[in-house]
Design an enzyme around this catalytic site. Structure first.
Site, short mmCIF file in Angstrom:
data_model
loop_
_atom_site.label_atom_id
_atom_site.label_comp_id
_atom_site.label_asym_id
_atom_site.label_seq_id
_atom_site.Cartn_x
_atom_site.Cartn_y
_atom_site.Cartn_z
N CYS A 49 0.83 -1.21 0.00
CA CYS A 49 0.00 0.00 0.00
C CYS A 49 0.86 1.25 0.00
CB CYS A 49 -0.91 0.00 1.23
SG CYS A 49 -1.81 -1.55 1.44
C1 BEZ Z 1 0.75 -5.06 1.90
O1 BEZ Z 1 0.04 -4.30 1.25
O2 BEZ Z 1 1.94 -5.18 1.66
C2 BEZ Z 1 0.15 -5.83 3.04
C3 BEZ Z 1 -1.21 -5.76 3.28
C4 BEZ Z 1 -1.75 -6.46 4.34
C5 BEZ Z 1 -0.95 -7.23 5.14
C6 BEZ Z 1 0.40 -7.29 4.91
C7 BEZ Z 1 0.96 -6.60 3.86
#
Ligand code: BEZ
Length: 158
Positions: A49
């Site tokens: 994200c």
């Molecule tokens: C990520 O977007 O990298 C992510 C999202 C949820 C849990 C762990 C990582």
């Protein structure tokens, strides 16, 4: 069942960071009479994200708005303090950092994701929507990675 193209967004109250702390903002405040790009992420500050999803919308915000979009909203099942800090760390001034802290909206639209095993609890799936006057015109949900919900994909769809 998850929300579909053609459906109205449910009426809920979110939080955004104001000058003096978290403030309430409703679905109507955000979407009524406006064309809005809403994208949702599983977690503020998580790698995918932060490295890919949010920066794509920061870089393309002007191009997206030039297509007639009134506002770009980033939603996560995180509190307003976290969303504000994440937005500031990413220079996301053009983006409304929207807190659905108790997942009320996310559950109502059927796009929650149980990340309890990873220690995150109930979060949002990764998706992007084009919403016109509160009605979903496009809904792209990603199972893995940032692809259908990326800024580039949404820009191409506008
Ligand atoms: C990520 O977007 O990298 C992510 C999202 C949820 C849990 C762990 C990582």
């Amino acid at each position: 069942m998850a929300i579909q193209v053609g459906d109205k967004l449910p009426s809920v109250t979110f939080k955004v960071m104001g000058e003096n702390g978290p403030e309430s903002v409703t679905t109507d405040d955000l979407f009524a009479g406006k064309k809005v790009v809403l994208f949702a992420v599983p977690g503020a500050f998580t790698p995918g994200c932060t490295i890919t999803h949010l920066p794509g919308f920061v870089v393309n915000a002007d191009k997206i708005k030039a297509k007639g979009v009134d506002s770009i909203v980033c939603l996560a099942v995180n509190d307003a303090f976290v969303m504000d800090a994440w937005g500031k760390s990413q220079n996301a001034e053009e983006i409304i950092m929207l807190a659905d802290g108790s997942a009320v909206f996310t559950k109502e639209i059927g796009l929650e994701k149980d990340l309890t095993e990873g220690g995150l609890g109930i979060r949002s799936q990764r998706y992007a929507m084009i919403v016109n006057d509160g009605t979903v015109e496009l809904l792209n949900v990603d199972d893995k990675g940032v692809d259908k919900s990326s800024a580039e994909t949404i820009l191409a769809a506008l």
